[in-house]
Design an enzyme around this catalytic site. Structure first.
Site, PDB file in Angstrom:
ATOM      1  N   HIS A   1       0.842  -1.212   0.000  1.00  0.00           N
ATOM      2  CA  HIS A   1       0.000   0.000   0.000  1.00  0.00           C
ATOM      3  C   HIS A   1       0.869   1.251   0.000  1.00  0.00           C
ATOM      4  CE1 HIS A   1      -4.069  -1.853   1.130  1.00  0.00           C
ATOM      5  NE2 HIS A   1      -3.250  -2.839   0.831  1.00  0.00           N
TER       6      HIS A   1
ATOM      7  N   ASP B   1      -6.082   5.762   1.912  1.00  0.00           N
ATOM      8  CA  ASP B   1      -6.054   4.357   1.505  1.00  0.00           C
ATOM      9  C   ASP B   1      -7.478   3.789   1.653  1.00  0.00           C
ATOM     10  OD1 ASP B   1      -3.488   1.910   2.081  1.00  0.00           O
ATOM     11  OD2 ASP B   1      -5.529   1.566   1.334  1.00  0.00           O
TER      12      ASP B   1
ATOM     13  N   HIS C   1     -20.458  -5.319  -6.001  1.00  0.00           N
ATOM     14  CA  HIS C   1     -21.483  -6.364  -6.064  1.00  0.00           C
ATOM     15  C   HIS C   1     -21.674  -7.005  -4.717  1.00  0.00           C
ATOM     16  CE1 HIS C   1     -23.101  -6.673 -10.018  1.00  0.00           C
ATOM     17  NE2 HIS C   1     -21.956  -6.226 -10.462  1.00  0.00           N
TER      18      HIS C   1
ATOM     19  N   CYS D   1      14.437  -8.347  -2.106  1.00  0.00           N
ATOM     20  CA  CYS D   1      15.249  -7.902  -3.255  1.00  0.00           C
ATOM     21  C   CYS D   1      14.707  -6.575  -3.787  1.00  0.00           C
ATOM     22  CB  CYS D   1      15.191  -8.960  -4.361  1.00  0.00           C
ATOM     23  SG  CYS D   1      13.720  -8.881  -5.371  1.00  0.00           S
TER      24      CYS D   1
ATOM     25  N   GLN E   1      12.823  -5.492  -6.227  1.00  0.00           N
ATOM     26  CA  GLN E   1      12.001  -6.236  -7.198  1.00  0.00           C
ATOM     27  C   GLN E   1      11.909  -5.551  -8.553  1.00  0.00           C
ATOM     28  OE1 GLN E   1       8.656  -8.720  -6.125  1.00  0.00           O
ATOM     29  NE2 GLN E   1       7.293  -7.450  -7.376  1.00  0.00           N
TER      30      GLN E   1
ATOM     31  N   TRP F   1      -1.306  -7.210  -6.162  1.00  0.00           N
ATOM     32  CA  TRP F   1      -1.595  -6.277  -7.264  1.00  0.00           C
ATOM     33  C   TRP F   1      -0.362  -5.520  -7.740  1.00  0.00           C
ATOM     34  CZ3 TRP F   1      -4.182  -6.097 -11.315  1.00  0.00           C
ATOM     35  CH2 TRP F   1      -4.371  -4.910 -12.031  1.00  0.00           C
TER      36      TRP F   1
ATOM     37  N   SER G   1       2.833  -6.468  -7.623  1.00  0.00           N
ATOM     38  CA  SER G   1       3.703  -7.398  -8.374  1.00  0.00           C
ATOM     39  C   SER G   1       3.111  -7.657  -9.758  1.00  0.00           C
ATOM     40  CB  SER G   1       3.859  -8.715  -7.609  1.00  0.00           C
ATOM     41  OG  SER G   1       4.603  -8.498  -6.423  1.00  0.00           O
TER      42      SER G   1
ATOM     43  N   GLN H   1      -5.714 -11.917  -4.782  1.00  0.00           N
ATOM     44  CA  GLN H   1      -4.753 -12.589  -5.648  1.00  0.00           C
ATOM     45  C   GLN H   1      -5.385 -13.600  -6.608  1.00  0.00           C
ATOM     46  OE1 GLN H   1      -1.886 -13.824  -2.632  1.00  0.00           O
ATOM     47  NE2 GLN H   1      -1.792 -11.713  -1.888  1.00  0.00           N
TER      48      GLN H   1
END
Ligand code: UDX
Length: 452
Positions: A17, A108, A141, A329, A331, A349, A351, A371
């Protein structure tokens, strides 16, 4: 911190986030706004002084020193809300009586109560979604659909299928064991505030989710895509002055990763990471170590400190030729490296968006929350990955892992995925480029703010 128009951004203190909201803050600052990024003391010391002097960082106490060790998501959010709502109000009041009173609080979306706090003090609030638009549509929904809460894991819920998404099996697939009811409950109560919002800022880009964005707009949702919110250097632009999001909550082993990757052939490495929160059971870790070891690829695997005790003894020694295991790492730099031919991911999300924006095909191995939904789109809509199949134990076997890696790195479908990944990379870059869909939305947001 220039500019007369001041904006506050308030992020929940987890890596997935903080990253996009910090990046969005830097983007707003590059458009001339005065930006204050607010988060909480529990991660304060990780907020190393941001290399870019364009934003101010304010930290507020969240009472994390009082947290029980194994508190649940709900309990953590309750404790967090109790402490932070008072301190956030004080902080907004402090800025409100300063020379540059903030015009708005971007908060957020997982912290919907921030809206009320901002409005009590006299400024409006705008939710920032750190997940995909389709996940927001599912919230909608869930909030308006036929879901009786609480649902048990794997229970069947009748979600009306979201029109024109092209997935008539969306409702049933949502019931697979990956769909995390606690998260849905969390999602539901965060949703109630958004009916009267003037903006719904989403970290995605309209070309990636155009069916959903069009559908939401047709429902009069004020949805504005502003992503991919990643450092612009990865999208061949230099709006900010650093390659990182600006904060790592874990210490990345940059040298080890980059030196190791530099010795590997193009597309010869499968990079594996399950993000900052998810954890795998012992059985799954065992199968994963064997699958990586047996695959005919090199592997760079992120196993957070807390997870390393699940690695079989001697695994690191036995695989030192083929693989590198690090606790964290850089990334973005890893995904941008030519040696990385495939990303085995939990489909968080950020990644997912980073892999799409950097053109890296995926092996989708979702764990929880949004996910499974992201995995569904990676495979069926964006066609840039294969989904790991689980056996009757709910485990991805070593054979399945090996098969999926081989499919992406060497298979015929892998070539198509690579091509599609390159296409999404182009579209992500266009969206952020001057005049692109996301850039236009950010410009519109800034202009409305300055005029208000
Ligand atoms: C969480 C939820 O788990 C995810 O489902 C939701 O979509 C976002 O919030 P997280 O699990 O941490 O996120 O995954 P992800 O969204 O992928 O965010 C991880 C971030 O950490 C990414 O920006 C990634 O670049 C970064 N990262 C990850 C590193 O910098 N180094 C690493 O070794 C691993």
């Amino acid at each position: 911190m220039e500019g007369e128009t001041h904006i506050l951004l308030f992020a929940y203190p987890v890596q997935g986030h903080i990253n996009p909201m910090l990046q969005f803050s830097k983007r707003l600052a590059s458009k001339g706004l005065r930006v204050t990024f607010v988060t909480t003391t529990s991660i304060g010391n990780s907020m190393r002084p941001l290399p870019s002097h364009s934003i101010n960082v304010d930290l507020i106490s969240d009472g994390s020193e009082e947290a029980e060790d194994a508190e649940s998501v709900d309990a953590a959010l309750e404790r967090y809300k109790l402490h932070v709502s008072q301190n956030l109000a004080k902080l907004i009041e402090k800025h409100y009586s300063s020379k540059y009173p903030p015009k708005i609080l971007v908060y957020d979306s997982i912290l919907p109560w921030a809206l009320e706090i901002a409005r009590k003090i006299g400024i409006d609030g705008v939710p920032f979604f750190t997940h995909s638009c389709v996940v927001n549509a599912i919230h909608y929904h869930a909030n308006h659909g036929a879901i009786q809460m609480p649902i048990e894991k794997g229970a069947s819920v009748s979600l009306p299928s979201i029109p024109s998404l092209g997935f008539d099996d969306l409702p049933s697939f949502l019931c697979d064991k990956g769909f995390y009811p606690a998260w849905l409950k969390l999602a539901l109560n965060q949703f109630s505030n958004f009916q009267e919002a003037n903006w719904l800022l989403c970290n995605t880009f309209s070309e990636l989710e155009n069916e959903v964005v069009n559908w939401m707009t047709s429902q009069q949702w004020p949805v504005k895509t502003i992503g991919p919110a990643i450092p612009s250097i990865y999208l061949d632009k230099r709006l900010e002055d650093d390659k990182e999001y600006g904060v790592h909550l874990f210490k990345p082993d940059v040298d080890a990763c980059m030196k190791w990757l530099d010795t590997k052939e193009t597309d010869s490495v499968v990079y594996t990471s399950f993000g900052s929160l998810a954890s795998l059971g012992e059985e799954q870790m065992d199968e994963l170590t064997r699958g990586l070891k047996n695959s005919n690829c090199y592997f760079l695997w992120v196993v957070r400190e807390t997870e390393q005790k699940k690695l079989p003894p001697n695994f690191l020694q036995e695989t030192s030729e083929k693989g590198l295991v690090v606790s964290w790492c850089p990334q973005l730099e890893v995904l941008a490296h030519k040696a990385v031919g495939c990303f085995m991911t939990h489909c968080g999300w950020n990644s997912t968006l980073e892999a799409l924006s950097l053109g890296v095909p995926m092996v989708a191995m979702p764990v929880w929350t949004d996910q499974p939904t992201n995995a569904k789109f990676i495979v069926d809509a964006w066609k840039v990955g294969v989904r790991i199949k689980l056996d009757e134990r709910g485990i991805a076997t070593k054979e399945e892992i090996e098969l999926c890696i081989k499919e992406v790195i060497e298979g015929e479908r892998g070539k198509e995925m690579k091509m599609n990944s390159g296409r999404w990379k182009e579209l992500a870059k266009e969206a952020v480029d001057e005049g692109g869909s996301s850039d236009k939305n950010i410009e519109e947001f800034v202009a409305k703010l300055v005029q208000s």
